[in-house]
Design a protein around this motif. Sequence first.
Motif, PDB file in Angstrom:
ATOM      1  N   GLU A   7      31.794  62.393  91.753  1.00 42.56           N
ATOM      2  CA  GLU A   7      30.376  62.323  92.090  1.00 42.56           C
ATOM      3  C   GLU A   7      29.828  60.959  91.666  1.00 42.56           C
ATOM      4  OE1 GLU A   7      28.966  64.623  93.805  1.00 42.56           O
ATOM      5  OE2 GLU A   7      30.610  66.087  93.663  1.00 42.56           O
ATOM      6  N   PHE A   8      28.695  60.560  92.241  1.00 39.14           N
ATOM      7  CA  PHE A   8      28.120  59.259  91.927  1.00 39.14           C
ATOM      8  C   PHE A   8      27.711  59.140  90.464  1.00 39.14           C
ATOM      9  CE2 PHE A   8      27.612  59.096  96.554  1.00 39.14           C
ATOM     10  CZ  PHE A   8      28.022  57.795  96.802  1.00 39.14           C
ATOM     11  N   HIS A   9      27.379  60.251  89.833  1.00 41.01           N
ATOM     12  CA  HIS A   9      26.947  60.203  88.438  1.00 41.01           C
ATOM     13  C   HIS A   9      28.114  60.250  87.456  1.00 41.01           C
ATOM     14  CE1 HIS A   9      22.741  61.868  89.661  1.00 41.01           C
ATOM     15  NE2 HIS A   9      22.853  60.576  89.861  1.00 41.01           N
ATOM     16  N   ASP A  10      29.339  60.247  87.953  1.00 43.64           N
ATOM     17  CA  ASP A  10      30.496  60.322  87.062  1.00 43.64           C
ATOM     18  C   ASP A  10      30.836  58.973  86.438  1.00 43.64           C
ATOM     19  OD1 ASP A  10      30.718  62.990  87.627  1.00 43.64           O
ATOM     20  OD2 ASP A  10      32.319  62.756  89.104  1.00 43.64           O
ATOM     21  N   VAL A  11      30.288  57.880  86.991  1.00 49.31           N
ATOM     22  CA  VAL A  11      30.554  56.549  86.448  1.00 49.31           C
ATOM     23  C   VAL A  11      29.261  55.751  86.393  1.00 49.31           C
ATOM     24  CG1 VAL A  11      32.938  56.501  87.306  1.00 49.31           C
ATOM     25  CG2 VAL A  11      31.097  55.537  88.700  1.00 49.31           C
ATOM     26  N   CYS A  17      22.425  57.021  91.460  1.00 40.47           N
ATOM     27  CA  CYS A  17      22.214  56.166  90.288  1.00 40.47           C
ATOM     28  C   CYS A  17      22.156  56.970  89.003  1.00 40.47           C
ATOM     29  CB  CYS A  17      20.905  55.376  90.422  1.00 40.47           C
ATOM     30  SG  CYS A  17      20.848  54.245  91.806  1.00 40.47           S
ATOM     31  N   THR A  18      22.683  56.401  87.941  1.00 38.95           N
ATOM     32  CA  THR A  18      22.406  56.920  86.611  1.00 38.95           C
ATOM     33  C   THR A  18      20.955  56.584  86.266  1.00 38.95           C
ATOM     34  OG1 THR A  18      23.021  54.865  85.495  1.00 38.95           O
ATOM     35  CG2 THR A  18      24.800  56.453  85.949  1.00 38.95           C
ATOM     36  N   VAL A  63      33.175  49.131  85.825  1.00 41.53           N
ATOM     37  CA  VAL A  63      32.961  50.564  85.977  1.00 41.53           C
ATOM     38  C   VAL A  63      33.417  51.258  84.708  1.00 41.53           C
ATOM     39  CG1 VAL A  63      33.508  52.604  87.346  1.00 41.53           C
ATOM     40  CG2 VAL A  63      33.439  50.358  88.444  1.00 41.53           C
ATOM     41  N   ARG A  64      32.545  52.087  84.140  1.00 43.03           N
ATOM     42  CA  ARG A  64      32.949  52.906  82.993  1.00 43.03           C
ATOM     43  C   ARG A  64      32.679  54.368  83.298  1.00 43.03           C
ATOM     44  NH1 ARG A  64      28.610  54.395  79.686  1.00 43.03           N
ATOM     45  NH2 ARG A  64      26.644  53.331  80.193  1.00 43.03           N
ATOM     46  N   SER A  65      33.473  55.216  82.699  1.00 42.87           N
ATOM     47  CA  SER A  65      33.392  56.646  82.978  1.00 42.87           C
ATOM     48  C   SER A  65      32.324  57.318  82.138  1.00 42.87           C
ATOM     49  CB  SER A  65      34.750  57.295  82.685  1.00 42.87           C
ATOM     50  OG  SER A  65      34.674  58.694  82.808  1.00 42.87           O
ATOM     51  N   LEU A  66      31.604  58.281  82.747  1.00 44.96           N
ATOM     52  CA  LEU A  66      30.634  59.101  82.031  1.00 44.96           C
ATOM     53  C   LEU A  66      31.138  60.530  81.863  1.00 44.96           C
ATOM     54  CD1 LEU A  66      27.308  57.895  83.693  1.00 44.96           C
ATOM     55  CD2 LEU A  66      28.371  57.100  81.572  1.00 44.96           C
ATOM     56  N   LYS A  67      32.354  60.791  82.316  1.00 45.53           N
ATOM     57  CA  LYS A  67      32.967  62.115  82.164  1.00 45.53           C
ATOM     58  C   LYS A  67      34.480  61.931  82.190  1.00 45.53           C
ATOM     59  CE  LYS A  67      33.887  64.699  85.658  1.00 45.53           C
ATOM     60  NZ  LYS A  67      33.805  65.684  86.763  1.00 45.53           N
ATOM     61  N   SER A 120      27.681  50.826  97.207  1.00 47.23           N
ATOM     62  CA  SER A 120      28.931  50.264  97.695  1.00 47.23           C
ATOM     63  C   SER A 120      29.966  50.109  96.586  1.00 47.23           C
ATOM     64  CB  SER A 120      28.668  48.904  98.353  1.00 47.23           C
ATOM     65  OG  SER A 120      29.842  48.376  98.913  1.00 47.23           O
ATOM     66  N   ALA A 121      29.536  49.629  95.426  1.00 46.73           N
ATOM     67  CA  ALA A 121      30.474  49.433  94.314  1.00 46.73           C
ATOM     68  C   ALA A 121      31.095  50.750  93.871  1.00 46.73           C
ATOM     69  CB  ALA A 121      29.760  48.754  93.151  1.00 46.73           C
ATOM     70  N   LYS A 122      30.293  51.805  93.813  1.00 47.71           N
ATOM     71  CA  LYS A 122      30.840  53.102  93.430  1.00 47.71           C
ATOM     72  C   LYS A 122      31.793  53.631  94.508  1.00 47.71           C
ATOM     73  CE  LYS A 122      27.213  54.515  90.201  1.00 47.71           C
ATOM     74  NZ  LYS A 122      26.337  55.602  89.715  1.00 47.71           N
ATOM     75  N   GLU A 123      31.449  53.411  95.770  1.00 48.36           N
ATOM     76  CA  GLU A 123      32.340  53.840  96.854  1.00 48.36           C
ATOM     77  C   GLU A 123      33.681  53.117  96.775  1.00 48.36           C
ATOM     78  OE1 GLU A 123      32.188  55.901  99.827  1.00 48.36           O
ATOM     79  OE2 GLU A 123      30.808  56.937  98.482  1.00 48.36           O
ATOM     80  N   ALA A 124      33.674  51.810  96.525  1.00 52.45           N
ATOM     81  CA  ALA A 124      34.927  51.058  96.424  1.00 52.45           C
ATOM     82  C   ALA A 124      35.777  51.577  95.269  1.00 52.45           C
ATOM     83  CB  ALA A 124      34.629  49.572  96.244  1.00 52.45           C
ATOM     84  N   PHE A 125      35.134  51.868  94.130  1.00 48.36           N
ATOM     85  CA  PHE A 125      35.863  52.424  92.996  1.00 48.36           C
ATOM     86  C   PHE A 125      36.433  53.790  93.316  1.00 48.36           C
ATOM     87  CE2 PHE A 125      35.680  55.325  89.330  1.00 48.36           C
ATOM     88  CZ  PHE A 125      36.721  54.794  88.588  1.00 48.36           C
ATOM     89  N   TYR A 126      35.627  54.648  93.943  1.00 45.80           N
ATOM     90  CA  TYR A 126      36.094  56.007  94.250  1.00 45.80           C
ATOM     91  C   TYR A 126      37.294  55.976  95.176  1.00 45.80           C
ATOM     92  CZ  TYR A 126      31.669  57.599  92.232  1.00 45.80           C
ATOM     93  OH  TYR A 126      30.609  57.837  91.389  1.00 45.80           O
TER      94      TYR A 126
END
Length: 228
Positions: A172-176, A129-130, A192-196, A154-160
Amino acid sequence: MNPACLSPLLTSLFPPGVVAAELRKAADSALLLAGEASHLVRAFPKRIQEFAAGRLCARRALTELGFSDFPLSVTTDRRPQWPHPIIGSITHTHGFTGAVVAERRQFRAIGVDGEAVGSVSPELWPHICTPAEAAWLDALSEADRSKFSALIFSAKEAFYKCQYGITGQWLEFHDVALAFHSSDLQAGSFSVRSLKGIRLLERETLPMIGRFQFHDGLVVTGMVIEKV
């Protein structure tokens, strides 16, 4: 006979053209095709069962697109080797396996994930989590924390999985960061928005939108990138 069946639950996450199948019981590894079983010579029993369940789901879905009994081998990065005209994604969690497939001429990439509610403990929050997502979970009731921590994972896994089909980049999980859009948070969409800087931004515009649904102690999430 393949015990996997078409999945209305997973189908509901995607636009027309995506085919989904699921299996909610243990898979018989004897149903693997020769080109699949050869990748499991030194695998542990749990891995063999997960692999078999995923292949059975994928092959059931592929049949709907005209690929019957297609052996899904393994690529160098350990992903399924789909037929060239097809993209796909597979997910495993306790008591549930699912696969989605679609034609490459219609979609560029696809990702699906399923997680059992209660599978993501508070000890894992700092890793997935952020700070804003963790604060949101902290403000919820204990029951809702159990649900929505699984949803974030789950949402981050689907995006990745989806973006990897285009970029080949591990994230990484903190990248979005995620935002959820629903009146009751039982089913809805997430962005989903990018943090890097991630490679997907060279080809696509964020935020990207995925969908989620809770059902019978499970949360499923999906995301697809359509061709324009």
